[in-house]
Design a protein around this motif. Structure first.
Motif, PDB file in Angstrom:
ATOM      1  N   UNK A   8       1.121  -1.223  -0.272  1.00  0.00           N
ATOM      2  CA  UNK A   8      -0.242  -0.035   0.017  1.00  0.00           C
ATOM      3  C   UNK A   8       0.604   1.244   0.036  1.00  0.00           C
ATOM      4  N   UNK A   9       0.372   2.545  -0.099  1.00  0.00           N
ATOM      5  CA  UNK A   9       1.415   3.568  -0.707  1.00  0.00           C
ATOM      6  C   UNK A   9       1.053   4.454   0.314  1.00  0.00           C
ATOM      7  N   UNK A  10       1.320   5.261   0.964  1.00  0.00           N
ATOM      8  CA  UNK A  10       1.755   6.307   1.645  1.00  0.00           C
ATOM      9  C   UNK A  10       2.050   8.324   1.091  1.00  0.00           C
ATOM     10  N   UNK A  11       1.218   8.489   0.878  1.00  0.00           N
ATOM     11  CA  UNK A  11       1.446   9.710   0.018  1.00  0.00           C
ATOM     12  C   UNK A  11       2.898  10.652   0.941  1.00  0.00           C
ATOM     13  N   UNK A  12       2.827  11.107   0.236  1.00  0.00           N
ATOM     14  CA  UNK A  12       4.232  12.908   0.728  1.00  0.00           C
ATOM     15  C   UNK A  12       3.013  12.910   1.877  1.00  0.00           C
ATOM     16  N   UNK A  28       4.644   4.492   9.632  1.00  0.00           N
ATOM     17  CA  UNK A  28       5.660   5.576   8.357  1.00  0.00           C
ATOM     18  C   UNK A  28       5.114   6.237   7.523  1.00  0.00           C
ATOM     19  N   UNK A  29       6.087   7.572   8.110  1.00  0.00           N
ATOM     20  CA  UNK A  29       5.253   9.376   7.909  1.00  0.00           C
ATOM     21  C   UNK A  29       6.132   9.219   6.365  1.00  0.00           C
ATOM     22  N   UNK A  30       5.554   9.747   5.080  1.00  0.00           N
ATOM     23  CA  UNK A  30       6.434  10.287   4.176  1.00  0.00           C
ATOM     24  C   UNK A  30       6.756  11.489   4.489  1.00  0.00           C
ATOM     25  N   UNK A  31       8.385  11.802   4.675  1.00  0.00           N
ATOM     26  CA  UNK A  31       8.113  13.041   4.417  1.00  0.00           C
ATOM     27  C   UNK A  31       8.422  13.357   3.544  1.00  0.00           C
ATOM     28  N   UNK A  32       9.176  13.302   2.616  1.00  0.00           N
ATOM     29  CA  UNK A  32       9.151  13.830   0.993  1.00  0.00           C
ATOM     30  C   UNK A  32       8.954  12.397   0.409  1.00  0.00           C
ATOM     31  N   UNK A  33       8.284  12.495  -0.542  1.00  0.00           N
ATOM     32  CA  UNK A  33       8.195  11.657  -1.674  1.00  0.00           C
ATOM     33  C   UNK A  33       7.368  10.597  -0.965  1.00  0.00           C
ATOM     34  N   UNK A  34       6.125   9.690  -2.297  1.00  0.00           N
ATOM     35  CA  UNK A  34       5.473   8.905  -1.925  1.00  0.00           C
ATOM     36  C   UNK A  34       6.367   7.426  -1.488  1.00  0.00           C
ATOM     37  N   UNK A  35       5.734   6.221  -1.024  1.00  0.00           N
ATOM     38  CA  UNK A  35       6.154   5.689  -0.237  1.00  0.00           C
ATOM     39  C   UNK A  35       5.607   4.335  -0.411  1.00  0.00           C
ATOM     40  N   UNK A  36       6.055   3.253  -0.921  1.00  0.00           N
ATOM     41  CA  UNK A  36       4.950   1.825  -1.236  1.00  0.00           C
ATOM     42  C   UNK A  36       6.081   1.505   0.560  1.00  0.00           C
ATOM     43  N   UNK A  37       4.492   0.464   1.527  1.00  0.00           N
ATOM     44  CA  UNK A  37       4.736  -0.451   2.301  1.00  0.00           C
ATOM     45  C   UNK A  37       4.516  -1.729   1.719  1.00  0.00           C
ATOM     46  N   UNK A  38       5.953  -1.922   1.059  1.00  0.00           N
ATOM     47  CA  UNK A  38       5.834  -3.931   1.044  1.00  0.00           C
ATOM     48  C   UNK A  38       5.423  -4.540   1.609  1.00  0.00           C
ATOM     49  N   UNK A  39       6.337  -4.905   2.851  1.00  0.00           N
ATOM     50  CA  UNK A  39       6.095  -5.740   3.861  1.00  0.00           C
ATOM     51  C   UNK A  39       6.570  -5.502   5.025  1.00  0.00           C
ATOM     52  N   UNK A  40       6.985  -6.069   6.127  1.00  0.00           N
ATOM     53  CA  UNK A  40       7.103  -6.155   7.417  1.00  0.00           C
ATOM     54  C   UNK A  40       6.735  -7.600   8.597  1.00  0.00           C
ATOM     55  N   UNK A  41       7.773  -7.341   9.158  1.00  0.00           N
ATOM     56  CA  UNK A  41       7.534  -8.612  10.560  1.00  0.00           C
ATOM     57  C   UNK A  41       7.550  -7.770  11.938  1.00  0.00           C
ATOM     58  N   UNK A  42       7.215  -8.691  12.526  1.00  0.00           N
ATOM     59  CA  UNK A  42       7.757  -7.592  14.184  1.00  0.00           C
ATOM     60  C   UNK A  42       7.568  -9.568  15.246  1.00  0.00           C
ATOM     61  N   UNK A  43       9.556  -9.616  15.911  1.00  0.00           N
ATOM     62  CA  UNK A  43       9.539 -10.001  16.557  1.00  0.00           C
ATOM     63  C   UNK A  43       9.863  -9.629  17.958  1.00  0.00           C
ATOM     64  N   UNK A  44       9.499 -11.122  19.367  1.00  0.00           N
ATOM     65  CA  UNK A  44      10.467 -10.488  19.950  1.00  0.00           C
ATOM     66  C   UNK A  44      11.576 -11.074  19.821  1.00  0.00           C
ATOM     67  N   UNK A  45      12.156  -9.882  20.587  1.00  0.00           N
ATOM     68  CA  UNK A  45      14.102 -10.941  20.814  1.00  0.00           C
ATOM     69  C   UNK A  45      14.694 -10.890  21.318  1.00  0.00           C
ATOM     70  N   UNK A  46      14.673 -12.456  21.290  1.00  0.00           N
ATOM     71  CA  UNK A  46      15.469 -13.518  22.348  1.00  0.00           C
ATOM     72  C   UNK A  46      16.462 -12.828  23.388  1.00  0.00           C
ATOM     73  N   UNK A  47      16.680 -12.930  24.595  1.00  0.00           N
ATOM     74  CA  UNK A  47      17.285 -12.584  25.623  1.00  0.00           C
ATOM     75  C   UNK A  47      18.915 -13.377  25.791  1.00  0.00           C
ATOM     76  N   UNK A  48      19.213 -12.778  26.125  1.00  0.00           N
ATOM     77  CA  UNK A  48      20.663 -13.294  26.039  1.00  0.00           C
ATOM     78  C   UNK A  48      21.214 -13.686  28.049  1.00  0.00           C
TER      79      UNK A  48
END
Lengths: 330, 219
Positions: free
Chosen positions: A54-58, A136-156
């Protein structure tokens, strides 16, 4: 060394634990300590990779919503995004939306081989049904949000649930007290660990560009999404998942319905709010894995989940997200 | 078989443990180890759930395509996903259930290739880290059959060897605990790259869905 979490799991064998034989601190409980730390401290995926497309216009901001029961062990979430633009653009990313730290990135044409990495440092640790948001804020130029993922990082290292492997050495006291040490520690850690397959499925678009429907039920997904729950109990053929939709109507009512191909789920929810909100989380029971099969498919079949939406009469339903997550205690 | 003895949890009561008067016998120990192994087996995660919206609702085509291919029979990237994976005791990955939904542009024979790649470049070719679909000429979206290119020729699975997983290990910044000192944590980060080829460059492949999820498997 306390409850260190390794990247590699341990697989202690029960085969040597025979009646009349010794239970070895070195051969069973020592790897079990590392194993329970791994189980408690390794990463969990909250949002598997989804294509937004999906696109986010400038000058505008795209906010994405996902819902899941987070784990108390996590101290940090990692978001990985792929953005693109036709020529050149600059984006500002925040997670959670509005309140997260700003990350300003340059966006290039073409699909990115490497993702943008955003660290969401948590202010507190909690297992809670959470509205996971990123903007995702398009500060300058139109942006297409292609894909994403989110994970909880492992603890050490784990302070609360971590078992110190040194307490499993030969001649150390075994099974003494209720602290997180010795064999008791492994048992205590197992009772409180939260090793869920958290994010099962998400569909999302920016709230500014929702999918709308006025009229009879229609499929939202081109192909129904394959899904299988964890197998937890002996003889179980199914597992319980939760789902919720982020939706609204312009007036009156609309409905969102999820159904499955094999387990016979058909679960509608009515939407009557006129501002975007998550519907009350609902439970569905879908097929679980068959542990005797190499691919885990029971009867060689996937359980495919489809989403259908409708607006009643002249009412228009708008939907910006639908999430399916595993909240079953272990 | 999976690593657990009973292939499920053995339900136990926390109140039965922790006191010096509670015995820790062989059976109890076996249940504990079984539960540890079973929960670890089922800790495999869903890694990709790319699911396209029907065109009539999205206002878009509903599929992703490669940039217009310059040649026939060559694989061009369509989409890539990055995620952390679980690493088993011998260093190999869990198995990955793979499912690809796609179609041909317009009866031009189309193939899709899935590759699991690591931080230090593309992984060795001809392994179970690669999976290619059977050719399709249908322009209707459908789940495609396929097979991995390694010795196991899995029809629904992919897998990384311990050497391949080793190439995926990276360090990521973190803290010791909440608000604690800076530290780094080792993570096996993998990228799933989906490419496509066509027999007619005027009719580009259409990728609708990708599903990748970890499963312990039986071997």
């Amino acid at each position: 060394m306390s409850g260190v979490v390794q990247v590699q799991r341990q697989e202690p064998s029960p085969d040597e634990m025979l009646s009349g034989g010794p239970i070895s601190s070195g051969r069973q409980w020592y790897p079990a300590a590392f194993g329970s730390n791994w189980l408690a401290g390794q990463s969990a995926v909250l949002v598997p990779n989804v294509v937004i497309d999906k696109s986010v216009v400038a000058g505008s901001t795209g906010v994405l919503h996902f819902r899941a029961l987070t784990r108390a062990i996590a101290i940090e979430r990692v978001w990985m995004l792929r953005l693109r633009t036709a020529t050149t653009a600059t984006a500002t990313i925040k997670a959670p939306a509005s309140t997260g730290a700003s990350l300003v990135v340059g966006v290039s044409p073409g699909r990115m081989a490497l993702p943008i990495v955003y660290r969401e440092i948590l202010a507190s640790q909690a297992s809670a049904l959470t509205d996971l948001t990123i903007e995702v804020a398009a500060a300058t130029g139109d942006i297409e949000i292609d894909s994403l993922c989110c994970f909880e990082l492992a603890r050490i290292e784990l302070d609360v649930l971590g078992v110190d492997p040194q307490t499993e050495r030969p001649r150390q006291s075994i099974y003494e007290g209720t602290g997180v040490e010795s064999a008791t520690g492994v048992i205590a850690s197992l009772f409180t660990a939260d090793p869920r397959r958290v994010g099962m499925f998400h569909w999302a678009v920016p709230v500014i560009t929702p999918v709308t429907r006025n009229g009879a039920y229609t499929n939202l997904l081109t192909l129904a999404q394959p899904m299988l729950a964890r197998k937890l109990s002996d003889g179980a053929n199914s597992g319980v998942l939760n789902w919720s939709a982020y939706a609204k109507v312009n007036a009156g009512t609309g409905e969102v319905r999820v159904s499955t191909s094999n387990s016979g789920v058909s679960d509608p929810v009515t939407v009557s709010v006129t501002s975007f909100a998550w519907t009350t989380a609902r439970e569905i029971e879908i097929d679980c894995e068959d542990m005797s099969k190499n691919d885990g498919l029971p009867g060689g079949l996937w359980d495919d989940l489809q989403i259908q939406i409708r607006g009643n009469g002249a009412d228009t339903l708008s939907i910006a997200a639908l999430s399916v997550w595993d909240a079953e205690a272990t | 078989m999976s690593t657990s003895e009973f292939e499920c949890r053995i339900l136990t009561d926390a109140a039965d443990y922790g006191l010096s008067t509670n015995p820790l016998d062989v059976a109890t120990s076996r249940y504990v180890i079984n539960n540890l192994n079973h929960l670890s087996d089922e800790f495999g995660q869903v890694l990709s759930c790319m699911s396209s919206t029907v065109a009539a609702l999205s206002g878009k085509t509903g599929y992703l395509t490669p940039a217009t291919p310059a040649a026939t029979g060559v694989f061009y990237p369509v989409v890539s996903h990055t995620f952390p994976i679980k690493v088993r005791a011998a260093g190999q990955s869990y198995k990955f259930r793979i499912r690809i939904g796609g179609a041909s542009g317009n009866t031009a024979s189309t193939l899709f290739l899935a590759q699991l790649t690591g931080g230090s470049g593309l992984l060795t070719s001809g392994t179970d880290a690669q999976y290619v679909t059977a050719a399709t000429t249908s322009s209707t979206a459908a789940w495609l059959t396929g097979a991995s290119l390694g010795p196991n020729a899995y029809t629904t699975l992919m897998e990384l060897t311990s050497e391949q997983v080793n190439r995926c290990l990276i360090s990521m910044p973190t803290t010791i605990d909440l608000g604690g000192d800076d530290a780094s944590v080792q993570v096996a980060m993998v990228t799933l790259l989906i490419s496509a080829s066509t027999a007619n460059v005027a009719h580009v492949p259409r990728l609708y869905n990708v599903m990748l999820a970890e499963v312990i498997g039986t071997s």
